[in-house]
Design an enzyme around this catalytic site. Structure first.
Site, mmCIF file in Angstrom:
data_model
loop_
_atom_site.group_PDB
_atom_site.id
_atom_site.type_symbol
_atom_site.label_atom_id
_atom_site.label_comp_id
_atom_site.label_asym_id
_atom_site.label_seq_id
_atom_site.Cartn_x
_atom_site.Cartn_y
_atom_site.Cartn_z
ATOM 1 N N ASP A 68 12.658 126.754 -70.466
ATOM 2 C CA ASP A 68 14.141 127.197 -70.448
ATOM 3 C C ASP A 68 14.167 128.692 -70.026
ATOM 4 O OD1 ASP A 68 16.876 126.774 -70.946
ATOM 5 O OD2 ASP A 68 16.540 126.630 -72.939
ATOM 6 N N ASP A 69 15.715 129.157 -69.798
ATOM 7 C CA ASP A 69 15.683 130.306 -69.348
ATOM 8 C C ASP A 69 15.795 131.516 -70.385
ATOM 9 O OD1 ASP A 69 18.084 129.394 -70.572
ATOM 10 O OD2 ASP A 69 19.294 130.206 -69.046
ATOM 11 N N ASP B 119 17.222 131.834 -77.802
ATOM 12 C CA ASP B 119 18.287 132.822 -78.507
ATOM 13 C C ASP B 119 18.156 132.693 -79.883
ATOM 14 O OD1 ASP B 119 20.659 134.035 -79.489
ATOM 15 O OD2 ASP B 119 21.738 133.536 -77.513
#
Length: 168
Positions: free
Chosen positions: A102-103, A106
């Site tokens: 994933d980028d 969070d």
């Protein structure tokens, strides 16, 4: 995320994103072997393409999860497309041998959901925030929880005022 995103902005250019994806690949090179990649869409698509190329992986799957329904506020998690059975069958028990990309991690909500699906997979992101960091095995850059990352696909080429003018 607060509405005051401008104060803790972390803009990422295409060049920087590509460098970070390659740096992630260097860190992952000794962690395999991997039989395939599962990228978390949409953010994981671009880094997964770079990592797949660099590691020579051809089995690339997506798990499609929606959590940001109005772009700025994370809401209920919704699995739009699960991981294909053929990919799960190619991996070991619990997703062993799969690389999840994933980028960003969070709050960790998305990573936690995918981790439940693939508890033995190796999780990697380019960027990590403190709340989600414990859920990934490999990442490149940590930013504070209140920092908003602007990815290259979110930005246009416009003038940016200097930091001295009070804008990050």
């Amino acid at each position: 995320m607060t509405d005051d995103r401008q104060n803790k902005a972390f803009p990422v250019s295409w060049d920087q994103f590509h460098r970070d994806a390659r740096a992630l690949t260097w860190r992952l090179a000794g962690s395999g072997p991997f039989v395939g990649i599962v990228c978390i869409t949409r953010g994981g698509l671009v880094p997964a393409a770079v990592v797949a190329r660099e590691l020579g992986l051809r089995m690339i799957e997506t798990v499609c999860i929606a959590s940001y329904h109005d772009y700025t506020k994370q809401g209920e998690m919704e699995v739009l497309k699960p991981i294909a059975e053929t990919v799960l069958a190619a991996a070991g028990e619990g997703g062993q041998g799969l690389l999840v990309i994933d980028d960003l991690v969070d709050t960790g909500k998305t990573a936690r959901l995918v981790r439940e699906m693939l508890p033995q997979a190796h999780f990697a992101t380019l960027y990590a925030k403190p709340l989600g960091r414990p859920l990934v095995d490999t990442f490149i850059t940590e930013v504070s929880q209140d920092t908003w990352i602007y990815f290259p696909w979110d930005m246009g080429l416009t003038f940016q005022p200097p930091i001295r003018d009070g804008v990050a």
